[in-house]
Design an enzyme around this catalytic site. Structure first.
Site, PDB file in Angstrom:
ATOM      1  N   HIS A  69      -8.673  -7.157 -39.912  1.00 27.32           N
ATOM      2  CA  HIS A  69      -8.163  -8.166 -38.983  1.00 27.32           C
ATOM      3  C   HIS A  69      -9.056  -8.258 -37.766  1.00 27.32           C
ATOM      4  O   HIS A  69      -9.794  -7.337 -37.421  1.00 27.32           O
ATOM      5  CB  HIS A  69      -6.718  -7.856 -38.555  1.00 27.32           C
ATOM      6  CG  HIS A  69      -6.611  -6.763 -37.551  1.00 27.32           C
ATOM      7  ND1 HIS A  69      -6.769  -6.979 -36.203  1.00 27.32           N
ATOM      8  CD2 HIS A  69      -6.391  -5.435 -37.687  1.00 27.32           C
ATOM      9  CE1 HIS A  69      -6.630  -5.836 -35.553  1.00 27.32           C
ATOM     10  NE2 HIS A  69      -6.405  -4.873 -36.434  1.00 27.32           N
ATOM     11  N   CYS A  70      -8.965  -9.427 -37.126  1.00 25.52           N
ATOM     12  CA  CYS A  70      -9.558  -9.622 -35.812  1.00 25.52           C
ATOM     13  C   CYS A  70      -8.423 -10.142 -34.937  1.00 25.52           C
ATOM     14  O   CYS A  70      -7.256  -9.823 -35.202  1.00 25.52           O
ATOM     15  CB  CYS A  70     -10.745 -10.593 -35.881  1.00 25.52           C
ATOM     16  SG  CYS A  70     -10.360 -12.204 -36.599  1.00 25.52           S
ATOM     17  N   ALA A  71      -8.697 -10.931 -33.947  1.00 26.28           N
ATOM     18  CA  ALA A  71      -7.630 -11.419 -33.071  1.00 26.28           C
ATOM     19  C   ALA A  71      -6.698 -12.374 -33.818  1.00 26.28           C
ATOM     20  O   ALA A  71      -5.479 -12.228 -33.767  1.00 26.28           O
ATOM     21  CB  ALA A  71      -8.220 -12.105 -31.847  1.00 26.28           C
ATOM     22  N   SER A  73      -7.627 -13.543 -37.221  1.00 26.96           N
ATOM     23  CA  SER A  73      -7.982 -13.471 -38.646  1.00 26.96           C
ATOM     24  C   SER A  73      -8.319 -14.841 -39.225  1.00 26.96           C
ATOM     25  O   SER A  73      -7.966 -15.165 -40.352  1.00 26.96           O
ATOM     26  CB  SER A  73      -6.884 -12.780 -39.465  1.00 26.96           C
ATOM     27  OG  SER A  73      -6.844 -11.409 -39.163  1.00 26.96           O
ATOM     28  N   PHE A 107      -4.404  -9.661 -35.139  1.00 27.08           N
ATOM     29  CA  PHE A 107      -3.711  -8.773 -34.208  1.00 27.08           C
ATOM     30  C   PHE A 107      -2.748  -9.552 -33.318  1.00 27.08           C
ATOM     31  O   PHE A 107      -1.647  -9.080 -33.021  1.00 27.08           O
ATOM     32  CB  PHE A 107      -4.704  -7.996 -33.333  1.00 27.08           C
ATOM     33  CG  PHE A 107      -3.999  -7.136 -32.329  1.00 27.08           C
ATOM     34  CD1 PHE A 107      -3.425  -5.940 -32.712  1.00 27.08           C
ATOM     35  CD2 PHE A 107      -3.856  -7.546 -31.014  1.00 27.08           C
ATOM     36  CE1 PHE A 107      -2.731  -5.150 -31.801  1.00 27.08           C
ATOM     37  CE2 PHE A 107      -3.170  -6.767 -30.093  1.00 27.08           C
ATOM     38  CZ  PHE A 107      -2.604  -5.572 -30.493  1.00 27.08           C
TER      39      PHE A 107
END
Length: 130
Positions: A69-71, A73, A107
């Site tokens: 994941h990133c901020a 996704s 996230f």
């Protein structure tokens, strides 16, 4: 070996985190240092992700599922998940990874859904703060 990248919701991921065969890979860059993160996650920033692929393979050895994941996704999470899948496909050894998934809504979605987050600076994270 994993055959493709799939997606998982925060509601689906929450109970999965109790399974020691699952690893969460946070590919956010500097924002992870200033914000919270999913407890137990590994941090492999997207800006240097490609050069750290062997380290990720070592750190997640024995894991069957990797959740990226990133901020949000939308770009970094899915891109790094695909890059890791390609890396595993080119490797001549079985990593044991069966599933590569991306956390839907990243996230930000995890946190907005009221899921627990951690504020520690450990890598990998070992604690839950809220």
């Amino acid at each position: 070996m994993a055959r493709g990248v799939s997606y998982v919701s925060a509601a689906q991921l929450a109970p999965m985190l109790r399974d020691p065969r699952i690893a969460v890979v946070d590919v956010r860059d500097e924002e992870r240092m200033y914000e919270a993160h999913i407890a137990g996650s590994h941090h492999f920033a997207s800006d240097i992700f490609a050069e750290r692929l062997p380290e990720l393979a070592q750190d997640t050895k024995g894991k069957e599922t990797l959740v990226f994941h990133c901020a949000l996704s939308k770009v970094r999470g899915p891109s790094c998940a695909q890059m890791y899948l390609d890396y595993l496909s080119e490797a001549n050894e079985d990593s044991g990874v069966k599933n590569i998934v991306v956390l839907e809504r990243g996230f930000n979605g995890w946190e907005l859904s009221g899921r627990p987050v951690c504020c520690c600076k450990d890598a990998p994270c070992k604690d839950v703060c809220s």
